[in-house]
Design an enzyme around this catalytic site. Structure first.
Site, PDB file in Angstrom:
ATOM      1  N   HIS A  61      39.197 -38.253  20.713  1.00 45.06           N
ATOM      2  CA  HIS A  61      37.962 -39.028  20.597  1.00 45.06           C
ATOM      3  C   HIS A  61      38.320 -40.479  20.300  1.00 45.06           C
ATOM      4  O   HIS A  61      39.159 -40.749  19.441  1.00 45.06           O
ATOM      5  CB  HIS A  61      37.097 -38.459  19.458  1.00 45.06           C
ATOM      6  CG  HIS A  61      35.720 -39.034  19.394  1.00 45.06           C
ATOM      7  ND1 HIS A  61      35.471 -40.322  18.965  1.00 45.06           N
ATOM      8  CD2 HIS A  61      34.512 -38.503  19.698  1.00 45.06           C
ATOM      9  CE1 HIS A  61      34.172 -40.551  19.007  1.00 45.06           C
ATOM     10  NE2 HIS A  61      33.560 -39.469  19.459  1.00 45.06           N
ATOM     11  N   CYS A  68      33.753 -40.749  24.927  1.00 45.91           N
ATOM     12  CA  CYS A  68      32.577 -41.016  24.097  1.00 45.91           C
ATOM     13  C   CYS A  68      32.035 -42.391  24.469  1.00 45.91           C
ATOM     14  O   CYS A  68      32.553 -43.424  24.029  1.00 45.91           O
ATOM     15  CB  CYS A  68      32.912 -40.954  22.611  1.00 45.91           C
ATOM     16  SG  CYS A  68      31.452 -41.261  21.573  1.00 45.91           S
ATOM     17  N   HIS A  81      30.827 -37.353  25.771  1.00 45.89           N
ATOM     18  CA  HIS A  81      29.738 -37.668  24.842  1.00 45.89           C
ATOM     19  C   HIS A  81      28.884 -38.745  25.503  1.00 45.89           C
ATOM     20  O   HIS A  81      29.363 -39.873  25.696  1.00 45.89           O
ATOM     21  CB  HIS A  81      30.269 -38.211  23.515  1.00 45.89           C
ATOM     22  CG  HIS A  81      30.923 -37.190  22.645  1.00 45.89           C
ATOM     23  ND1 HIS A  81      31.418 -37.489  21.394  1.00 45.89           N
ATOM     24  CD2 HIS A  81      31.154 -35.861  22.837  1.00 45.89           C
ATOM     25  CE1 HIS A  81      31.950 -36.400  20.861  1.00 45.89           C
ATOM     26  NE2 HIS A  81      31.796 -35.410  21.715  1.00 45.89           N
ATOM     27  N   ASP A 128      25.502 -36.225  21.861  1.00 46.13           N
ATOM     28  CA  ASP A 128      26.076 -36.812  20.653  1.00 46.13           C
ATOM     29  C   ASP A 128      24.966 -37.148  19.667  1.00 46.13           C
ATOM     30  O   ASP A 128      24.142 -36.311  19.370  1.00 46.13           O
ATOM     31  CB  ASP A 128      26.940 -38.016  21.009  1.00 46.13           C
ATOM     32  CG  ASP A 128      28.007 -38.314  19.954  1.00 46.13           C
ATOM     33  OD1 ASP A 128      28.145 -37.523  19.012  1.00 46.13           O
ATOM     34  OD2 ASP A 128      28.713 -39.321  20.085  1.00 46.13           O
ATOM     35  N   HIS A 129      24.907 -38.352  19.151  1.00 49.08           N
ATOM     36  CA  HIS A 129      23.899 -38.715  18.157  1.00 49.08           C
ATOM     37  C   HIS A 129      22.551 -38.962  18.829  1.00 49.08           C
ATOM     38  O   HIS A 129      22.469 -39.135  20.042  1.00 49.08           O
ATOM     39  CB  HIS A 129      24.320 -39.974  17.402  1.00 49.08           C
ATOM     40  CG  HIS A 129      25.656 -39.861  16.745  1.00 49.08           C
ATOM     41  ND1 HIS A 129      26.438 -40.941  16.415  1.00 49.08           N
ATOM     42  CD2 HIS A 129      26.373 -38.770  16.356  1.00 49.08           C
ATOM     43  CE1 HIS A 129      27.567 -40.546  15.859  1.00 49.08           C
ATOM     44  NE2 HIS A 129      27.548 -39.226  15.808  1.00 49.08           N
ATOM     45  N   TYR A 164      22.760 -36.493  13.330  1.00 50.73           N
ATOM     46  CA  TYR A 164      22.596 -35.215  14.032  1.00 50.73           C
ATOM     47  C   TYR A 164      21.198 -34.630  13.790  1.00 50.73           C
ATOM     48  O   TYR A 164      21.045 -33.504  13.340  1.00 50.73           O
ATOM     49  CB  TYR A 164      23.703 -34.252  13.623  1.00 50.73           C
ATOM     50  CG  TYR A 164      25.050 -34.710  14.138  1.00 50.73           C
ATOM     51  CD1 TYR A 164      25.416 -34.453  15.456  1.00 50.73           C
ATOM     52  CD2 TYR A 164      25.918 -35.438  13.346  1.00 50.73           C
ATOM     53  CE1 TYR A 164      26.626 -34.895  15.960  1.00 50.73           C
ATOM     54  CE2 TYR A 164      27.134 -35.890  13.836  1.00 50.73           C
ATOM     55  CZ  TYR A 164      27.477 -35.612  15.138  1.00 50.73           C
ATOM     56  OH  TYR A 164      28.677 -36.067  15.638  1.00 50.73           O
TER      57      TYR A 164
END
Length: 410
Positions: free
Chosen positions: A251, A289, A316, A359-360, A376
Site C-alpha cells: 500500500h 490506492c 482502492h 476504501d474510505h 470506515y
C-alpha cells in the site's frame, strides 16, 4: 472488478448480512485478535473464512498481515519474524486466500488531523492540515529537530505557494487548549492507528511516550536503509509466495509525504518503480490506492495506473482534493484528483477480475453516532460503492464486458 469491502471481523458493527444486501462480493479483512508477531494459524483462518462464506461472500484479500516494526528497521529478530510471516502466508494459502495488502510505513499506518471535517453538504470527511500536524510534531511530541525540519518544509510546485507552516503552528500555540491537544493526540495516534496497525490502543496510558519510543527505533534509518530493509524482506518471502501462489501488494504511503523525520519509500512513481524492479517478481506487486497517491500533488494518478496496472493485485478507488494552500481532504468518489472513471477503464481493460474496494467514505446521515472506525462509515461507503458500481457498469458496457449486478437473480 470484484466489489469488496473492508470489514473488521465478527465484532464489526457493520454485519456481513448488511454487506450482502448492498452488492458486496468479497471481504477484505484480517485476524485482528492475533497479537503482532504471532503466526496466523490455519484453524483461525478457516474459522473466519467459513464464517464469511456462510453469508455468500468470499475472503478476497487480507488487509493486512502486518509487517512488524523490527522487519522495517532491521532489528536483531527480523529473520525470526520473517519466518513467522512466511508461516502465516503458507496457512493463508492452504485456506485459499492468495492476496496480501501490507505496508512498509514506519510507525504510522496513516495520518490525518481531522476525522470529521465538515463538507458544505453537511457530511464530513477525513482531512489533513499541515499546520496542525506541525503543531503536534513540535509542541506535543516535542521531537528533536522538528522545528528545524518544518522551517525548511516546502510544498510541491503548484500548491501552498508562500505558505509558512512553522509560523502557522506557532500561531496555533497561542490559542491551543488542553482539549484541542488531546483531540490531536486521539486523532493522530489512537483513532487512526489502533484498529489498523496494532502498535497503539485506546488502553495505552502514555501514548505520546510510546510514540516517541517507536520513533527512536528508526534513528539512523534513512531512505536508502529502509529501502534495503524492504528489499531484504521481499527477497526472503518471494520463494514462499511462489510456492503458495501468494500475491503481495504494498500500500502506498498515506499521506505520500515525509513526516516526523521518518523515511517514506512508497509515495511517488519513482518509488514504486524502484520497489517493483528491486525484487522483479510477479508476486511482488502493488495495492493501487488512488486516494493515497492523489494526496500528493506531484503524482499523476492516471498515468501511474497505466504504468503499474500489470503489477497491481488490489485496487482502492477513492480520491483526494488538494486545496490551494496544500491541505487535503478526501473527496467525493466522482471528484478530486484521482479521476476514478478513467481509473476504472484502465483496470477493467487490464484485469476486470481485480478485487476493488471503495476504501474510505463520507461520514453522513448519522454515521458519526454509530461508533464506526475512522474513515470506515457504513452509509458513506455504501453511497461511494453505489457511485463506483455505476461507473463500472458504464465502463464495462463501453468495453463490451458483461456486467452482473451482484446479488440479483442468482
Amino acid at each position: 472488478m470484484e466489489r469488496t469491502w473492508r470489514w473488521f471481523g465478527k465484532n464489526d458493527k457493520i454485519t456481513l448480512a448488511m454487506l450482502r444486501q448492498i452488492g458486496v462480493e468479497g471481504i477484505v479483512t484480517a485476524l485482528h485478535d492475533v497479537p503482532l508477531g504471532e503466526v496466523w494459524t490455519r484453524e483461525k483462518i478457516r474459522d473466519l473464512r467459513e464464517y464469511i462464506e456462510s453469508y455468500g461472500m468470499r475472503w478476497s484479500v487480507v488487509e493486512s498481515l502486518p509487517v512488524v516494526e523490527t522487519i522495517k528497521y532491521g532489528g536483531s529478530d527480523r529473520d525470526e519474524q520473517i519466518e513467522v510471516y512466511k508461516e502465516s502466508l503458507r496457512n493463508l494459502s492452504a485456506e485459499g486466500i492468495h492476496t496480501i495488502c501490507y505496508n512498509f510505513m514506519p510507525v504510522l499506518d496513516w495520518a490525518r488531523t481531522d476525522l470529521l471535517h465538515a463538507n458544505p453538504n453537511g457530511s464530513s470527511n477525513l482531512f489533513f492540515n499541515y499546520a496542525e500536524f506541525a503543531y503536534f510534531d513540535i509542541y506535543i511530541l516535542k521531537r528533536e529537530g522538528a522545528r528545524e525540519e518544518w522551517a525548511k518544509f516546502q510544498f510541491p510546485e503548484g500548491v501552498g505557494e508562500g505558505r509558512n507552516v512553522l509560523a502557522e503552528a506557532d500561531e496555533l500555540a497561542k490559542t491551543m487548549t488542553p482539549e484541542k491537544e488531546h483531540g490531536l493526540v486521539e486523532t493522530i495516534i489512537i483513532k487512526t492507528q489502533g484498529f489498523v496497525s496494532g502498535n497503539f490502543s485506546e488502553n495505552d496510558e502514555a501514548p505520546i511516550q510510546k510514540f516517541r519510543d517507536f520513533l527512536d527505533l528508526y534513528k539512523g534509518i534513512d531512505k536508502d536503509q529502509l529501502r534495503a530493509n524492504m528489499k531484504y524482506f521481499l527477497e526472503a518471502i518471494m520463494p514462499t509466495c511462489e510456492e503458495c501462489g501468494m500475491n503481495m501488494c504494498v500500500h502506498p504511503d498515506d499521506p505520500p509525504i515525509e513526516i516526523l523525520g521518518l523515511p517514506r519509500i512508497v509515495r511517488t512513481q519513482e518509488d514504486i518503480e524502484w520497489m517493483l524492479n528491486a525484487v522483479d517478481n510477479p508476486h511482488n506487486g502493488l495495492t493501487f490506492c488512488a486516494g493515497s497517491l492523489s494526496a500528493g500533488a506531484y503524482n499523476n494518478v492516471v498515468e501511474m495506473a497505466r504504468r503499474f496496472a500489470p503489477r497491481t493485485h488490489f485496487v482502492h478507488l477513492r480520491s483526494c482534493h488538494i486545496f490551494p494552500n496544500g491541505d487535503f481532504t478526501e473527496a467525493s468518489h466522482l471528484g478530486g484528483r484521482a479521476d476514478i472513471i478513467e481509473l476504472a477503464r484502465i483496470f477493467e481493460q487490464v484485469n476486470p477480475s481485480l478485487p476493488m474496494r471503495v476504501d474510505h467514505g463520507m461520514t453522513m446521515l448519522g454515521d458519526e453516532a454509530r461508533g464506526y472506525n475512522a474513515g470506515y462509515s457504513f452509509l458513506g461507503r455504501m453511497f461511494a460503492l453505489g457511485q463506483v458500481q455505476g461507473i463500472l457498469a458504464t465502463v464495462d458496457r463501453e468495453l463490451g464486458i458483461p456486467y452482473k449486478q451482484p446479488g440479483f437473480f442468482d
